[in-house]
Scaffold this active site. Sequence first.
Site, short mmCIF file in Angstrom:
data_model
loop_
_atom_site.label_atom_id
_atom_site.label_comp_id
_atom_site.label_asym_id
_atom_site.label_seq_id
_atom_site.Cartn_x
_atom_site.Cartn_y
_atom_site.Cartn_z
N ASP B 182 24.82 1.33 8.18
CA ASP B 182 24.10 0.53 7.18
C ASP B 182 23.36 -0.58 7.92
OD1 ASP B 182 24.47 -0.19 3.89
OD2 ASP B 182 23.70 -1.75 5.21
N ASN B 190 12.26 -5.94 4.17
CA ASN B 190 11.23 -5.54 3.21
C ASN B 190 10.62 -6.77 2.52
OD1 ASN B 190 11.11 -2.76 3.51
ND2 ASN B 190 12.77 -2.39 2.05
N HIS B 195 7.03 -3.67 2.95
CA HIS B 195 7.64 -2.34 3.03
C HIS B 195 7.20 -1.52 4.24
CE1 HIS B 195 10.12 -2.23 -0.60
NE2 HIS B 195 9.23 -3.12 -1.08
N ASP B 199 9.75 0.35 6.57
CA ASP B 199 9.67 1.79 6.88
C ASP B 199 9.69 2.01 8.39
OD1 ASP B 199 9.55 2.32 4.22
OD2 ASP B 199 7.41 2.79 4.17
N GLU B 225 18.82 2.39 3.20
CA GLU B 225 18.98 2.00 4.61
C GLU B 225 20.31 2.51 5.18
OE1 GLU B 225 19.18 0.08 2.00
OE2 GLU B 225 20.43 -1.71 2.29
#
Lengths: 108, 324
Positions: B182, B190, B195, B199, B225
């Site tokens: 995680d 983000n 974003h 990404d 994630e």
Amino acid sequence: MADLSDNQTSIRSEFADDPDMQDLVLEYINKMALRVEKMTAAYEQGEREQLIRLAHQLKGSGGGYGFPILTTLAGELEQTLLNLGEGGLDQAAEPFSALLDVCGRMAA
Amino acid sequence: MPSTQANESDERRHSVLVIDDSEDVHRLLQARLRQENITLLSALDGATGLAMAEQEAPSLILLDLDMPDLDGFEVLRQLKETTSSRDIPVIVLSGLHSPADKVVAFDLGAVDYVTKPFDLMELRVRLRAALRMSDLVEMLGRLAHIDGLTGLWNRAHFDARWNECIADNNRHGKSLSVALFDLDHFKSINDTYGHPAGDAVLQSFAKLVKRVCRVTDIACRYGGEEFALIMPETSPADAAGVCERIRQELSEMHWPAHPERKITVSIGVTGTEQTVEIAPEKWLDDTDKTLYRAKKGGRNQVIATDIQSGNMIQQPSQPTQQAA
């Protein structure tokens, strides 16, 4: 019924000049005597199913080795035998004889 | 599924199984298809053909219909009723010419029907067409299991393979480990940098996992994630070592879009070196709890436990840098 007007000449494979096929065709022809022997034995002993199977195999392979006439005649014999029901094989004498004649005249 | 990495190349030489009782036909096909990029396998009767279809998993089957004992129709029916062979395309290559035979063959699942004696060019193009279609179907199947953003396997693939790995452990008692990852405080990446930056983090992390793990490991994007890594035939101690390397390398990575912000990951690992009686869902649930301990313990660390005893495999790694 296939028409073989000149029954004296040898029948050459359509692939006689194909280098990829020459050896295979020769082997196919060399084994033809054994097939004829098996077909003759099946015919004389009245083994209809065995004769149908041998004719069916010749029908499937003949054209592939450059002998479409073999496919035609073997197909005619197979069909005649299938139409006979459980009757005697004498009724298939003509297509059987025609097929054997061609088998004996095959050449590379 | 032929590979364990989602980005592995599809390039391969196809194998084609010929099931025909005529040796003449086998010899003919060997000669006539020599130029094709295929390996021909031969079976002279239906029973042998069925066994070879299961063992060799060919790309395509050329099937004669009129065979003694087990005829081609029955072979075709059994091929389509068997899980391992039902998706193998079958071209019927038969001396049976009647429409009724063709209808039955197609109804049983044949993709094509070529009559003997076959025309060489026709057979070649039909064979190529069937192989192309087979490749496309296989590719679609693979794409359905790939995560579009990262190129890793997706959750559906993970679920399928995880169950297989558990079954393999139950049967053979082989070592097996799994890790859940995680990314720490990912939402703030983000929120802060947008974003596209988020990404990029996900994609870079996926590349790192793929680079560090073995080809036999199964790397997946588990969702958002979260990532998962199945490590077959790997002890929990070894799995913890792999994960520690991933954790460390990630923490040292430089991020051009946000050089001031490091990215870290928390990792929970569970595994065993023997057969364990545990449901796949329970095993994952326990792994998730181990991940939670890593999170609660300050993030940026690996915690590994033996799935059966619950004993910790190694002390939590010391963070090299506290997550932001």
